[in-house]
Write an enzyme that holds these catalytic residues in place. Structure first.
Site, PDB file in Angstrom:
ATOM      1  N   CYS A  46      38.912 -43.367  13.026  1.00 53.56           N
ATOM      2  CA  CYS A  46      38.033 -42.973  11.924  1.00 53.56           C
ATOM      3  C   CYS A  46      37.754 -44.177  11.008  1.00 53.56           C
ATOM      4  O   CYS A  46      37.032 -45.085  11.390  1.00 53.56           O
ATOM      5  CB  CYS A  46      38.629 -41.792  11.170  1.00 53.56           C
ATOM      6  SG  CYS A  46      37.416 -40.910  10.156  1.00 53.56           S
TER       7      CYS A  46
ATOM      8  N   HIS B 221      39.599 -37.827  15.565  1.00 56.25           N
ATOM      9  CA  HIS B 221      41.044 -37.875  15.300  1.00 56.25           C
ATOM     10  C   HIS B 221      41.827 -37.392  16.521  1.00 56.25           C
ATOM     11  O   HIS B 221      42.021 -36.184  16.705  1.00 56.25           O
ATOM     12  CB  HIS B 221      41.386 -37.024  14.074  1.00 56.25           C
ATOM     13  CG  HIS B 221      40.946 -37.628  12.791  1.00 56.25           C
ATOM     14  ND1 HIS B 221      41.745 -38.472  12.048  1.00 56.25           N
ATOM     15  CD2 HIS B 221      39.770 -37.542  12.129  1.00 56.25           C
ATOM     16  CE1 HIS B 221      41.091 -38.865  10.975  1.00 56.25           C
ATOM     17  NE2 HIS B 221      39.892 -38.326  10.994  1.00 56.25           N
TER      18      HIS B 221
ATOM     19  N   GLU C  59      44.928 -37.528  16.940  1.00 53.98           N
ATOM     20  CA  GLU C  59      46.270 -37.083  16.566  1.00 53.98           C
ATOM     21  C   GLU C  59      46.345 -35.598  16.230  1.00 53.98           C
ATOM     22  O   GLU C  59      47.438 -35.023  16.202  1.00 53.98           O
ATOM     23  CB  GLU C  59      46.792 -37.910  15.382  1.00 53.98           C
ATOM     24  CG  GLU C  59      46.122 -37.640  14.044  1.00 53.98           C
ATOM     25  CD  GLU C  59      44.870 -38.458  13.807  1.00 53.98           C
ATOM     26  OE1 GLU C  59      44.467 -38.601  12.645  1.00 53.98           O
ATOM     27  OE2 GLU C  59      44.273 -38.948  14.804  1.00 53.98           O
TER      28      GLU C  59
END
Length: 506
Positions: free
Chosen positions: A79, A167, A169
């Site tokens: 990001c 993202h 994660e």
């Protein structure tokens, strides 16, 4: 030399989640402020740049010279990290025509790219940004897109550097785990991080670091200090001396229960009753941060006094864990809340600091505890704040308030155990509110205290959801507290999550 991935934190709320995901892939990693890349680079296998609350073009945005790590290590920008690498090399990052938050579908432009290996077209990803990359230097190669974002992912040609605007994660990026695994493969990581390897390497390091010197440990009975104690005992044996301080702010009967629990460990344990000392120091103090600092200072003072009674003590050990470090100081230097076991020692203290768990998340501490053969009820014990009930009594602390809160909290915790709910909860406790309310008991009007019950579910304490306890359980606990605890006539239940709320009220 321990292999590691360095995660440079630019302030994202999910930076710690990146660390968790890397650890879940059996790879050790460390989260550091964006501008604190280590001078010692041995063992570093790769670097991840986190997201950020800022836009890269904001005057206040976190900026750092990456020339000392570019081409030296594989890099993954996430990001803001991806956008910053573009922006810092003359590319353009601009406000998106429509802010993109939530689910999106990825189109893999370069399926042969090492980062995209195994990620199929149409895989769901999670976006969370208001800016987008609109122009990149010629040597930045697009490897993935979405319907609204042309440069969802890129690779810098001639180096092992990638950027993704989504993202990986978060749970909602379905192949995020695979993408991070691909990055670790690019970094040529051995991925041998495990509780067993941690115990082996930490015991060896403690033996080397401490040698035959004596250590005094701040034992609280919680899982963190318990695991730290057993780990140290395995390394240095009887040269560890544990000090358990009864500061008058423990749970009901906790001092006696903890001392009994540790009989089988064969540890050197000294119990110190200093209730009056802490009550006196806290008299008239209502401000939360001031209470924490007073308790921290007195803890240090007690340890120092006890250490002087023991010959040749050189070290102070503490059960500090990673969330303590992260929450104590943000990357901007703003204190969120202080912990009595974080932030350095007073200059006059002549003890060196030993924190064997400082880079572990809470669930990892528990895994290490099982690896050490510790009892289930000690490992699964709920986290309890270092300052104890001081941060659950809002306002000034008095012995009478402590008595009321201890009694109410005992009813709540015992109830969770009786209903087989305790192990399903990450942390639970009772908060004594600085308000009184009107009630009726029998035929009499009352004007007494209110308490709030708090119970949350979590994995690592960085985020937490309020626990949806059964209504009939809450009804019974509320009724029992009001009937059994003199001084309380109202019970409420806290349904706030973290963020935006913290787990503790102070």
């Amino acid at each position: 030399m321990l292999e590691k991935i360095i995660i440079l934190d630019f302030g994202s709320q999910t930076t710690q989640l990146i660390g968790r995901r890397i650890r879940e892939l059996n790879q050790y990693c460390e989260i550091l402020p964006y501008n604190k890349f280590p001078e010692e680079t041995k063992g570093i296998k790769g670097v991840i740049l986190s997201g950020s609350p800022y836009s890269v073009y904001d005057p206040e945005a976190f900026k750092v010279d990456l020339s000392n790590i570019r081409k030296r290590f594989p890099i993954l920008g996430i990001c803001y990290g991806a956008q910053y690498m573009v922006y810092s090399k003359g590319g353009k990052v601009e406000p998106a025509k429509s802010r993109e938050y939530g689910r999106a579908v990825i189109s893999v432009v370069e399926p042969g790219d090492d980062l995209m290996h195994g990620i199929a077209d149409g895989s769901q990803i999670w976006m969370s940004h208001g800016d987008t990359i609109t122009q990149v230097p010629n040597y930045f190669k697009r490897i993935a897109s979405t319907k609204d974002v042309e440069l969802a992912a890129y690779k810098i040609e001639g180096e092992k550097t990638w950027g993704v605007q989504f993202h990986p994660e978060v749970f909602h990026t379905l192949d995020g785990h695979l993408l991070l695994e691909n990055f670790l493969r690019i970094c040529e990581c051995k991925r041998d991080w495990s509780p067993a390897s941690f115990v082996e390497s930490t015991v060896a390091e403690l033996k080397r670091q401490i040698g035959k010197e004596k250590v005094i440990l701040a034992l609280s009975g919680g899982v963190d200090s318990s695991v730290a104690a057993v780990l140290l005992h395995r390394a240095i044996g009887r040269n560890l001396v544990c000090i358990f301080v009864d500061h008058g702010l423990l749970r009901k009967n906790e001092f006696e229960n903890v001392m009994h629990d540790y009989e089988h460990f064969e540890l050197n344990i000294i119990g110190v009753n200093v209730k009056d000392r802490f009550y006196k120091a806290l008299k008239g103090v209502s401000e939360p941060e001031e209470k924490r600092k007073i308790i921290g200072k007195n803890f240090i003072d007690v340890f120092e006094e006890e250490a002087k009674k023991i010959r040749n003590v050189k070290w102070l050990a503490q059960g500090t864990i990673y969330p303590d470090i992260i929450e104590s100081l943000s990357i901007t230097g703003t204190t969120i809340k202080s912990h009595h076991n974080v932030g350095g020692l007073p200059e006059q203290m002549n003890l060196k600091l030993c924190e064997p768990l400082r880079l572990l998340f809470k669930d990892e501490v528990r895994q290490v505890g099982y690896e050490l053969g510790m009892m289930h009820h000690l490992i699964k014990r709920h986290p309890f704040p270092g300052p104890g009930l001081a941060v659950r009594i809002l306002g000034e602390i008095t012995p009478e308030k402590v008595r009321i809160l201890q009694d109410a909290d005992a009813v709540f915790i015992d109830g969770l155990k009786e209903w087989n709910l305790y192990d399903k909860i990450w942390q639970a406790g009772t908060i004594l509110l600085p308000v009184q309310s009107v009630g009726v008991m029998g035929d009499e009007r009352t004007y007494e205290n209110a308490v709030a019950l708090r119970a949350v579910t979590s994995t690592d304490a960085m985020t937490a959801d309020w626990a949806q306890l059964p209504y009939d359980f809450l009804a019974k606990v509320s009724n029992d507290i009001i009937n059994k605890v003199k001084g309380i006539n109202r019970v409420v239940y806290d349904i706030s999550s973290k963020p935006p709320s913290t787990i503790e009220w102070e």
